[in-house]
Design an enzyme around this catalytic site. Sequence first.
Site, PDB file in Angstrom:
ATOM      1  N   GLN A 120       7.318   4.373 -13.203  1.00  0.00           N
ATOM      2  CA  GLN A 120       7.996   5.174 -14.226  1.00  0.00           C
ATOM      3  C   GLN A 120       9.425   5.541 -13.827  1.00  0.00           C
ATOM      4  OE1 GLN A 120       5.426   8.584 -14.929  1.00  0.00           O
ATOM      5  NE2 GLN A 120       3.691   7.293 -15.466  1.00  0.00           N
ATOM      6  N   HIS A 149       5.858  10.481 -12.884  1.00  0.00           N
ATOM      7  CA  HIS A 149       6.244  11.845 -13.269  1.00  0.00           C
ATOM      8  C   HIS A 149       7.589  12.276 -12.686  1.00  0.00           C
ATOM      9  CE1 HIS A 149       1.656  12.610 -13.869  1.00  0.00           C
ATOM     10  NE2 HIS A 149       2.129  11.613 -14.594  1.00  0.00           N
ATOM     11  N   GLU A 194       2.118  19.701 -24.007  1.00  0.00           N
ATOM     12  CA  GLU A 194       2.482  21.060 -24.407  1.00  0.00           C
ATOM     13  C   GLU A 194       3.902  21.121 -24.969  1.00  0.00           C
ATOM     14  OE1 GLU A 194       2.162  23.488 -20.894  1.00  0.00           O
ATOM     15  OE2 GLU A 194      -0.035  23.296 -20.817  1.00  0.00           O
ATOM     16  N   TYR A 226       4.337  28.003 -15.667  1.00  0.00           N
ATOM     17  CA  TYR A 226       3.701  27.375 -16.832  1.00  0.00           C
ATOM     18  C   TYR A 226       2.298  26.825 -16.518  1.00  0.00           C
ATOM     19  CZ  TYR A 226       7.846  28.643 -19.240  1.00  0.00           C
ATOM     20  OH  TYR A 226       8.829  29.410 -19.802  1.00  0.00           O
ATOM     21  N   TYR A 228      -8.820  11.344 -17.551  1.00  0.00           N
ATOM     22  CA  TYR A 228      -8.712  10.215 -18.466  1.00  0.00           C
ATOM     23  C   TYR A 228     -10.067   9.667 -18.880  1.00  0.00           C
ATOM     24  CZ  TYR A 228      -3.658  10.009 -18.360  1.00  0.00           C
ATOM     25  OH  TYR A 228      -2.333  10.299 -18.527  1.00  0.00           O
TER      26      TYR A 228
HETATM   27  C1  HEC Z   1      -4.611   6.071 -18.162  1.00  0.00           C
HETATM   28  C2  HEC Z   1      -4.304   4.843 -18.798  1.00  0.00           C
HETATM   29  C3  HEC Z   1      -5.420   3.896 -19.137  1.00  0.00           C
HETATM   30  C4  HEC Z   1      -6.541   4.140 -19.890  1.00  0.00           C
HETATM   31  C5  HEC Z   1      -6.957   5.460 -20.509  1.00  0.00           C
HETATM   32  C6  HEC Z   1      -7.229   2.884 -19.994  1.00  0.00           C
HETATM   33  N1  HEC Z   1      -6.576   1.927 -19.311  1.00  0.00           N
HETATM   34 FE1  HEC Z   1      -7.161  -0.015 -19.132  1.00  0.00          FE
HETATM   35  N2  HEC Z   1      -5.554  -0.355 -17.904  1.00  0.00           N
HETATM   36  C7  HEC Z   1      -4.602   0.547 -17.574  1.00  0.00           C
HETATM   37  C8  HEC Z   1      -3.649  -0.058 -16.680  1.00  0.00           C
HETATM   38  C9  HEC Z   1      -2.423   0.604 -16.076  1.00  0.00           C
HETATM   39  C10 HEC Z   1      -4.071  -1.395 -16.501  1.00  0.00           C
HETATM   40  C11 HEC Z   1      -3.383  -2.481 -15.658  1.00  0.00           C
HETATM   41  C12 HEC Z   1      -4.085  -2.619 -14.343  1.00  0.00           C
HETATM   42  C13 HEC Z   1      -3.408  -3.613 -13.431  1.00  0.00           C
HETATM   43  O1  HEC Z   1      -2.169  -3.735 -13.475  1.00  0.00           O
HETATM   44  O2  HEC Z   1      -4.119  -4.260 -12.655  1.00  0.00           O
HETATM   45  C14 HEC Z   1      -5.277  -1.542 -17.284  1.00  0.00           C
HETATM   46  C15 HEC Z   1      -6.013  -2.717 -17.346  1.00  0.00           C
HETATM   47  C16 HEC Z   1      -7.096  -2.911 -18.187  1.00  0.00           C
HETATM   48  C17 HEC Z   1      -7.800  -4.155 -18.326  1.00  0.00           C
HETATM   49  C18 HEC Z   1      -7.504  -5.432 -17.572  1.00  0.00           C
HETATM   50  C19 HEC Z   1      -6.485  -6.258 -18.261  1.00  0.00           C
HETATM   51  C20 HEC Z   1      -6.214  -7.543 -17.532  1.00  0.00           C
HETATM   52  O3  HEC Z   1      -5.081  -8.036 -17.621  1.00  0.00           O
HETATM   53  O4  HEC Z   1      -7.127  -8.088 -16.875  1.00  0.00           O
HETATM   54  C21 HEC Z   1      -8.773  -3.959 -19.262  1.00  0.00           C
HETATM   55  C22 HEC Z   1      -9.756  -4.968 -19.774  1.00  0.00           C
HETATM   56  C23 HEC Z   1      -8.684  -2.578 -19.677  1.00  0.00           C
HETATM   57  N3  HEC Z   1      -7.663  -1.973 -18.997  1.00  0.00           N
HETATM   58  C24 HEC Z   1      -9.529  -1.996 -20.608  1.00  0.00           C
HETATM   59  C25 HEC Z   1      -9.510  -0.635 -20.886  1.00  0.00           C
HETATM   60  C26 HEC Z   1     -10.468  -0.008 -21.756  1.00  0.00           C
HETATM   61  C27 HEC Z   1     -11.565  -0.703 -22.519  1.00  0.00           C
HETATM   62  C28 HEC Z   1     -10.181   1.326 -21.754  1.00  0.00           C
HETATM   63  C29 HEC Z   1     -10.913   2.434 -22.477  1.00  0.00           C
HETATM   64  C30 HEC Z   1     -12.324   2.537 -22.260  1.00  0.00           C
HETATM   65  C31 HEC Z   1      -9.028   1.511 -20.914  1.00  0.00           C
HETATM   66  N4  HEC Z   1      -8.670   0.304 -20.409  1.00  0.00           N
HETATM   67  C32 HEC Z   1      -8.406   2.726 -20.702  1.00  0.00           C
HETATM   68  C33 HEC Z   1      -4.521   1.855 -18.005  1.00  0.00           C
HETATM   69  C34 HEC Z   1      -5.464   2.500 -18.772  1.00  0.00           C
END
Ligand code: HEC
Length: 466
Positions: A176, A246, A337, A347, A358
Site C-alpha cells: 500500500q 496502513h 469511521e 479515537y 475478516y
Molecule cells: C482481506 C481481503 C480478502 C478477503 C476478505 C478475501 N480475499 Fe481472497 N485473496 C486476497 C488476496 C490479497 C489474495 C492474493 C493472494 C496472493 O497474492 O497469493 C487472495 C487470493 C484469493 C484466491 C486465489 C487466487 C489465485 O490467483 O489463485 C482465491 C480463490 C480467493 N482469494 C478467494 C476468496 C474468497 C472465496 C473469499 C471469500 C470467502 C476471499 N477470497 C476473501 C484477499 C482477500
Amino acid sequence: MKYLSLILISLGWSQISFAAPPSGEQVYRQYCAGCHGAQLQGGLGANLVDDTWLHGDSEGAIIKTIKNGVLDKGMPAFSAGLAPEQIKLVAQFIKSQNDTPSSGKLAEQNKSVTSEHYQFDLKLLTVFDSLTWAITFINDQEYLATERDTGNLYYANINGTYRTIKGTPQVWNNDQGGMLDIALDVNFAENQTIYLAYAKENVNDNWQQPKGMTAILKARIEGDKLVDKQEIFSVDDAFALPSGRHFGSRIVVDDKYLYFSIGERGVRPDAQDLTKPNGKIHRIHLDGSIPSDNPFDRANAYKSIWTYGNRNPQGLARHPSTGEIWSTEHGPKGGDEINLISKGLNYGWPVITYGLNYDGTSMTDKTHMPGMEQPIRYYVPSIATGGIDFYHGEKWSKWQNNMLVTGMGAQELRRVKIVNKQVVEEELLVKDFGRVRDVAVSPSGDIYIMITRDHKGHMYKLEQRN
Ligand code: HEC
C-alpha cells in the site's frame, strides 16, 4: 402446507431453495466482494476472472485457498468462519463466473446518476496508466495527481492532457506504500509550494528486510520540476516498520499548520502508544517544526501527535465554514469511521471498534470506553473509506458543506450531511463503478472523483444534466 407451496410456485423456481443455506453468490457478496470486488475484478484481493491463478484453478485448489488463506499476502483463512458447504458453494460460484465470457464484466465508461437533488453524468476525462492515489485542484482547469506505485506526480488539465513533474522523491513502493497524498500551500498561486505525503524507506544496511514510514516533503513546482525540496517530516530508523500496510497519509494545510495522518502500519497496539508516530494524526508547522501548543509535550512522547487511536485515516478535510478537521478512517471489516478530529483525543483503535475480523468473527466486544471518542458515523458492512472533501460552491448549492465520502471496497461515492456533529442525511450517489479513491472540489465548485479500475486511475467529472 398447500398455501406455502402456492407461494413457492408463484415466486418461481429460483426461489424454491429459500430455506437452503445461502448461495455461493451470497457468501461471495458477504465475505469476499470487499476485497475481490463486486465483479470479481480484484481490489485488495486478486482478480478472480482474469485466467491468472497463483494457487490453482481447479475447484479443489480454490477450496484449499479459501480454507487456508494466503496469510502473508492478506488473504484470510475461512476454515473457522465458513462451513465446508459454504466454501464449496463459493468456490463453485467463482468457477461459474469464469465460464461466462469476459465481455460485459467491465463497467461501461460513462454513467448516469439520478440523485435526490440532481441528475448528473459521470464523464470520463482521463485514464492514467497506473493506480492514481490523490487529486487536488490548482484552478478551474488544472489539477495535480499522484500515482502510488510509480511515484509519479502529474500536472494535469481537465481537457485530458497531463505532464510528469520531475524530481519527485524516491518512494517505497511496498504494497500500500508509494506516492500518496498531495496538498497545495494556501498561497500556491504566489509561491507554487506543495506538500507530498509518501512512503519512505529508511535505508539501513544492517537490516534483513526493508523498513519505512510515511514522510512529508515540501517543495516548489518550477516549470516541469520540483525544486527547493525540504523533508519536513520523516522518522528515525527506530520507528521504521517492515509492514506495507496502513500508511494513512492524507494532508490538510492552512496558513500556519499542516495536519497529516499515519495509519498504525499493521501494528495495532502502537495506535495507543504515544511514543510511536503510527496510528496517529499529526500537526506540524509548515517548516516541519513542532507547534508549542501541541497536546503531548511530555518526555518520550512523539511531539507532533495531535490525536491517537487512529487505525488508518485515508480521508482528511477541513470543514469550509467551521474550520473543523474531519477524517474518515479505513477500519477493519465493519469498522470504517467518520470522525471529528480534535486536539489530544483518543479515537480508540484497537481497544474499541465496531470492526470484525475478516472471517466475520468479532474483534473485541468493546465499542465504548471512557476517554475514547465515538465515531460520528460508522459503516457495517465496511465501504473501505478513502479520500473525502466537503462541498463548497455555487453549482451544487443543495449540497453546501456536505461531506463527500469515497468507498473503495464497496465502490461508492456518498453524500453525508452533518449538522451539530450528527449525520442527518446520507445518500449513495455512485455504486459499483470501480474503487473510488479520492474526491476533489475545484475552485469553480465542480466535483471530480478518481476511480481505480484495472489498476488504472480514471478521472471523472460530475456533470449536471439540465
Ligand atoms: C482481506 C481481503 C480478502 C478477503 C476478505 C478475501 N480475499 Fe481472497 N485473496 C486476497 C488476496 C490479497 C489474495 C492474493 C493472494 C496472493 O497474492 O497469493 C487472495 C487470493 C484469493 C484466491 C486465489 C487466487 C489465485 O490467483 O489463485 C482465491 C480463490 C480467493 N482469494 C478467494 C476468496 C474468497 C472465496 C473469499 C471469500 C470467502 C476471499 N477470497 C476473501 C484477499 C482477500
